[in-house]
Design a protein around this motif. Structure first.
Motif, PDB file in Angstrom:
ATOM      1  N   LEU A 131       0.844  -1.191   0.000  1.00  0.00           N
ATOM      2  CA  LEU A 131       0.000   0.000   0.000  1.00  0.00           C
ATOM      3  C   LEU A 131       0.879   1.241   0.000  1.00  0.00           C
ATOM      4  O   LEU A 131       1.779   1.373   0.838  1.00  0.00           O
ATOM      5  CB  LEU A 131      -0.904   0.007   1.234  1.00  0.00           C
ATOM      6  CG  LEU A 131      -1.775   1.246   1.445  1.00  0.00           C
ATOM      7  CD1 LEU A 131      -2.840   1.361   0.361  1.00  0.00           C
ATOM      8  CD2 LEU A 131      -2.426   1.209   2.824  1.00  0.00           C
ATOM      9  N   SER A 132       0.632   2.132  -0.953  1.00  0.00           N
ATOM     10  CA  SER A 132       1.402   3.376  -1.016  1.00  0.00           C
ATOM     11  C   SER A 132       0.495   4.575  -0.750  1.00  0.00           C
ATOM     12  O   SER A 132      -0.721   4.502  -0.926  1.00  0.00           O
ATOM     13  CB  SER A 132       2.060   3.546  -2.391  1.00  0.00           C
ATOM     14  OG  SER A 132       1.094   3.905  -3.367  1.00  0.00           O
ATOM     15  N   VAL A 133       1.115   5.667  -0.335  1.00  0.00           N
ATOM     16  CA  VAL A 133       0.429   6.958  -0.183  1.00  0.00           C
ATOM     17  C   VAL A 133       1.213   7.991  -0.979  1.00  0.00           C
ATOM     18  O   VAL A 133       2.445   8.042  -0.891  1.00  0.00           O
ATOM     19  CB  VAL A 133       0.332   7.393   1.291  1.00  0.00           C
ATOM     20  CG1 VAL A 133      -0.306   8.768   1.394  1.00  0.00           C
ATOM     21  CG2 VAL A 133      -0.465   6.391   2.098  1.00  0.00           C
ATOM     22  N   SER A 134       0.515   8.779  -1.754  1.00  0.00           N
ATOM     23  CA  SER A 134       1.166   9.856  -2.507  1.00  0.00           C
ATOM     24  C   SER A 134       0.358  11.136  -2.355  1.00  0.00           C
ATOM     25  O   SER A 134      -0.840  11.096  -2.064  1.00  0.00           O
ATOM     26  CB  SER A 134       1.310   9.472  -3.989  1.00  0.00           C
ATOM     27  OG  SER A 134       0.090   9.001  -4.516  1.00  0.00           O
ATOM     28  N   LEU A 135       1.039  12.255  -2.538  1.00  0.00           N
ATOM     29  CA  LEU A 135       0.378  13.564  -2.462  1.00  0.00           C
ATOM     30  C   LEU A 135       0.449  14.226  -3.824  1.00  0.00           C
ATOM     31  O   LEU A 135       1.528  14.397  -4.398  1.00  0.00           O
ATOM     32  CB  LEU A 135       1.047  14.447  -1.413  1.00  0.00           C
ATOM     33  CG  LEU A 135       0.408  15.827  -1.225  1.00  0.00           C
ATOM     34  CD1 LEU A 135      -1.001  15.706  -0.643  1.00  0.00           C
ATOM     35  CD2 LEU A 135       1.276  16.715  -0.330  1.00  0.00           C
ATOM     36  N   LEU A 136      -0.712  14.603  -4.350  1.00  0.00           N
ATOM     37  CA  LEU A 136      -0.806  15.258  -5.652  1.00  0.00           C
ATOM     38  C   LEU A 136      -1.303  16.687  -5.454  1.00  0.00           C
ATOM     39  O   LEU A 136      -2.250  16.927  -4.689  1.00  0.00           O
ATOM     40  CB  LEU A 136      -1.771  14.491  -6.564  1.00  0.00           C
ATOM     41  CG  LEU A 136      -1.516  12.992  -6.699  1.00  0.00           C
ATOM     42  CD1 LEU A 136      -2.619  12.326  -7.505  1.00  0.00           C
ATOM     43  CD2 LEU A 136      -0.165  12.732  -7.341  1.00  0.00           C
TER      44      LEU A 136
END
Length: 323
Positions: free
Chosen positions: A212-217
Motif C-alpha cells: 500500500l502506497s500513499v502519494s500527495l498530488l
C-alpha cells in the motif's frame, strides 16, 4: 600501448595498467581480470539479480502513484528488497524470493527522496487488516495549511491537494500483479479534514503479497475544460510504501516459464491484472541447473581420484580369472 597526448596526459594500456583521463585528471587503474566464481559467489550474485528484477517490478507497478521518482530510486529500492530477502528466516539462497522476505525493509520506501512523504505529509496514518484480508487506513485530522509542507514554488499555484492510497497485489511466483483499489481524499488549499477511515473493499487473492502506497498530488485550477492541472514534478512528487503484507498462500516456484491462467474471480477483474517483466524465477532455475552440473562434475572428479588411487603406479593388477 600507452601514449602521451598533446596535453601531456598518458592514455592507453601498459602491461597490467590502464591510463585514462577523467574531468581533467589522469586516472591509473588495473586491467579488469576474469575471476573464477565460487558456488557461494554465484548464489549471492543470483540473489542480488533477483532483488534487482523484483525492485524493478515494484517501481513499474507503483509508477502511476509516484509519477516522478528521483535518480537514486533504482539502487535504493534494490538494496531494500535485497535486505528484506537476506533477512528471510525461510528458504535458502537461490530458493527464496520476496514472498519469503522480511517485508519491514520495504515499508517506508520513498520513491522520491527530493520530497519525502513523511516530511511533506505530516499526518498520522495507521494501517490494519481484518480477518478477510481487507485493508483499512486510519488517517488523522489534516490541516492543509500546517500539515502539508509544500515548496513555495508549488504552494502559490495550488488550488487543491489529493492524498492518494494505492493498493497493489503481487505474486512473483505466478509473475503477475494486480491493481486492487485506489482511494483519494481531497482537500482545498487552506482546507481541513477530520480524522477518518479509508477502507478498501476488495478482498485480495490468497496468493497475493500486498503493498500500500500513499502519494500527495497538487493541482492548480484552470479555465481549461479539464478544470485542473497536476503540478507534481521531479522536484516534488512525494510517494512511499506505508504497509506490506505477505501472501497467505504464495504457491510453489514454477518449474518453467509461466503461462498465467486467470482464476474465475480474476477473470472479472482482468483489466487490472498485469504480467510482470520478471526474471527472478528464471535466475533461480539457472542457478539450480548450474548447481546440478557442478555436483555431477564433482562426483566424476571424486570417482576419477578414487580410481587413480586404486590403480597406483607399480601395483600389479590381474584381470584374469585364473588362480
Amino acid at each position: 600501448m600507452a601514449k602521451v597526448d598533446n596535453k601531456g596526459r598518458v592514455r592507453g594500456t601498459a602491461g597490467p595498467v590502464v591510463y585514462r583521463g577523467y574531468r581533467g585528471m589522469n586516472i591509473i587503474q588495473g586491467k579488469p581480470r576474469k575471476f573464477k566464481q565460487t558456488s557461494e559467489s554465484i548464489r549471492a550474485s543470483t540473489e542480488f539479480g533477483l532483488s534487482s528484477t523484483t525492485a524493478a517490478v515494484i517501481r513499474q507497478a507503483f509508477q502511476p502513484a509516484y509519477i516522478h521518482r528521483d535518480g537514486e530510486a533504482v539502487s535504493r529500492s534494490t538494496q531494500l528488497v535485497y535486505r528484506g530477502i537476506r533477512s528471510s528466516l525461510s528458504g535458502s539462497v537461490g530458493r527464496r524470493d520476496l514472498h519469503d522476505a522480511d517485508l519491514d525493509s520495504i515499508i517506508g520506501m520513498d520513491f522520491n527522496i527530493k520530497s519525502r512523504l513523511g516530511e511533506v505529509l505530516q499526518v498520522s496514518q495507521r494501517v490494519e487488516r481484518d480477518a478477510q484480508g481487507r485493508i483499512s487506513v486510519f488517517m488523522g485530522s489534516l490541516n492543509a495549511k500546517t500539515d502539508l509542507r509544500v515548496p513555495l514554488s508549488i504552494s502559490k499555484a495550488v488550488s487543491k491537494y489529493r492524498v492518494r492510497f494505492s493498493l497493489i497485489g503481487f505474486n512473483f511466483r505466478q509473475e503477475y500483479y494486480e491493481y486492487l483499489e485506489v482511494k483519494d481524499v481531497e482537500v482545498r488549499k487552506h482546507g481541513q479534514l477530520e480524522a477518518q477511515e479509508i477502507r478498501f473493499e476488495t478482498q485480495p487473492e490468497a496468493d497475493q503479497l500486498l503493498m500500500l502506497s500513499v502519494s500527495l498530488l497538487a493541482y492548480s485550477e484552470t479555465r481549461m475544460e479539464e478544470g485542473y492541472v497536476l503540478l507534481n514534478s521531479k522536484e516534488f512528487s512525494p510517494c512511499a510504501i506505508i504497509a506490506a503484507y505477505a501472501a497467505e498462500e504464495p504457491g510453489e516456484f514454477p518449474s518453467g516459464p509461466v503461462n498465467m491462467e486467470l482464476s474465475e474471480a480474476q477473470q472479472t477483474r482482468g483489466a487490472s491484472i498485469h504480467n510482470m517483466c520478471y526474471e527472478g524465477n528464471r535466475l533461480m532455475r539457472d542457478l539450480e541447473r548450474k548447481s546440478g552440473s557442478r555436483i555431477t562434475a564433482m562426483k566424476k572428479q571424486i570417482t576419477h581420484e578414487e580410481d587413480a588411487q586404486f590403480l597406483k603406479v607399480g601395483k600389479r593388477v590381474s584381470f584374469s580369472s585364473k588362480k
